[in-house]
Write an enzyme that holds these catalytic residues in place. Structure first.
Site: not given
Ligand code: AHR
Ligand code: AHR
Ligand code: AHR
Length: 492
Positions: A29, A74, A174-175, A240, A286, A332
């Site tokens: 990212e 993001n 995304n999200e 996460y 992710e 990442q």
């Protein structure tokens, strides 16, 4: 007769599916030092003429990166891809709303595709449904995949790329369930936008695969599948986890498993309402340990052995769930929650990288149902940056996954001894195989669970190799505390 506390049994007949190589995927990212100063550093003596850090390239190639997601995260929700093509010095510098920083756009679509080709990864592009538009997404797709005569197909050729890039994987948003996202929406709103993008992106190129945003929330996921399920191929899930506590960290592997199983059930419930063809798959696009990294430190962590064991544990779970989870991306690849850590003068490889190194080089593609008998524990804890609370019962100290590589006649038994202090003597039974008595051992371990790698000691946590001569269809092996061991057998 005393019940054995530990046992691993595998049966050649009980094959449960194929491992999709995309479960070993990565994510880069435009955030912190992941791209600029990570994989890409113009003017560095360590970089090639394209600006790619050669030391990073070598490390990435060593973990056979099959799939690379980009540009966010993001960041994707306010990225205008046209800013990142053409002569570099003419590209505009823009303010990035996602991370409140300036984006130079010197790394863009052509550089990303070039990087993917260099490391052998399939590109996975996430389009902007925050400040972007359907038009912009369609143009991006044309730029990448069209062999036609449109403005964007020609533009790619003018920029020196006659052949279409054939980008197969496209994420829509995304999200979008989170207030932090540019383009925050309700499930209903998102699902409608997704349906529109997915449908018309497939009108431009019917061969692409669409990844929808899942929220790790059955209400959201159900709505998305009911509304747009006909046009999507994957639904995503982000995890996460982790904390400073050892067992809380490694046990959360089983929390991740639970969440993926719930999503798989949601797909089973919702999909028959909208399409009968091929099952919608899960993209765990992710995942990582993340509880310390904050924007002020560039979202950097410093992973310890415990985190490497978590990653190895995730692979064991993904083997078991090979029928439903066919894509995963560590978040990442470099520096930002990074598997690889760089400075201007060099790099070191974290324990999480070591888990990738172990599994991408030493596992097969057919998953065998692996019976594990183990002492177990209960745990109540929390983890990750969002402090997700969990209660888990019967968590095993020992877990395993056997995979078979039919062509090469090799069997790989990956075993994690999560116990912090205890060596575990474990009887192993391989039914239906005649493995050779000699087997190779690859052991990921370090001096203690908090051990890290750094520039002074980059090999504190590493993979040690050995040969054993007493293997066979029935034998016992002692798994050291806090280790992940792959036993590689030659099948006769
Ligand atoms: O990986 C860091 C960030 O975590 C990503 O940009 C976002 O998708 C997630 O919240
Ligand atoms: O050739 C790749 C793409 O496939 C074309 O641009 C598109 O029209 C077709 O669907
Ligand atoms: O919940 C813990 C259980 O233990 C998991 O479902 C299983 O995979 C493991 O053996």
């Amino acid at each position: 007769m005393d019940k054995e506390q530990y046992k691993i049994a595998v049966n050649k007949e009980r094959q449960i599916g194929k491992v999709d190589p995309n479960i070993y995927g990565h994510f880069i990212e435009h955030l912190g030092r992941c791209i600029y100063g990570g994989i890409y550093e113009e003017g560095s003596s360590l970089s090639d003429e394209r600006g790619f850090r050669k030391d990073v390239l070598e490390a990435v190639k060593n973990i056979k990166c099959p799939l690379l997601r980009w540009p966010g995260g993001n960041f994707a929700s306010n990225y205008h891809w046209e800013d990142g093509i053409g002569p570099k010095d003419k590209r505009p510098v823009r303010f990035d709303l996602a991370w409140a920083k300036e984006e130079t756009n010197r790394f863009g679509t052509d550089e990303f595709i070039e990087y993917c080709r260099e490391v052998g990864a399939e590109p996975y592009i996430c389009v902007n449904i925050g400040t972007g538009s359907l038009d912009e997404a369609i143009h991006w797709l044309e730029y990448c995949n069209s062999s036609g005569n449109t403005y964007y197909a020609k533009l790619r050729r003018e920029n020196g790329h006659p052949e279409p890039y054939r980008v197969k994987y496209w994420g829509v948003g995304n999200e979008n369930y989170g207030e932090w996202q540019v383009g925050y929406r309700s499930a209903k709103e998102y699902a409608k936008v997704l349906r529109e993008y997915a449908k018309f992106m497939k009108t431009v190129d019917s061969t692409i695969k669409i990844i929808a945003v899942g929220a790790d929330n059955p209400d959201w996921d159900l709505e998305v599948i009911k509304t747009a399920g006909k046009y999507i191929d994957y639904i995503s899930n982000h995890q996460y986890l982790g904390s400073d506590d050892y067992y809380e960290t490694v046990a959360s592997v089983y929390w991740l498993e639970k969440r993926l199983k719930i999503l798989s059930q949601v797909i089973d419930i919702a999909q028959p309402l909208v399409k009968e063809e091929e099952k919608i798959k899960i993209a765990l696009d992710e995942w990582n340990i993340w509880y310390r990294g904050i924007p002020e430190n560039g979202n950097e962590e410093n992973y310890a052995l415990k985190d490497g064991l978590f990653a190895a544990g995730v692979f064991i779970i993904l083997h078991k769930l090979c029928q439903s989870v066919t894509m995963a991306n560590l978040a990442q690849l470099v520096n930002v929650l990074g598997a690889i850590y760089t400075e201007k003068h060099g790099l070191y490889l974290t324990p999480i990288y070591r888990a990738f190194e172990l599994f991408t080089n030493h596992s097969g593609d057919i998953v065998l149902d692996t019976f594990v008998q183990s002492e177990r524990y209960d745990i109540e804890g929390e983890g990750g940056i969002a402090k997700v609370k969990f209660k888990l019962h019967n968590i095993p100290y020992l877990d395993a996954s056997a995979t078979l590589d039919k062509n090469e006649n090799r069997l790989y038994l990956a075993v994690i001894n999560y116990h912090k202090e205890k060596e575990i003597d474990c009887p192993i039974v391989l039914n239906g195989f005649s493995p050779s008595a000699e087997a190779k051992i690859y052991e990921l371990n370090g001096p203690d669970v908090m051990a890290i790698n750094d520039f002074e000691n980059p090999e504190r946590v590493k993979i040690k190799t050995a040969i054993i001569k007493n293997a066979g269809p029935k034998f016992t092996y002692s798994f050291p505390p806090h280790s992940c061991t792959v036993v590689e057998f030659q099948i006769e």
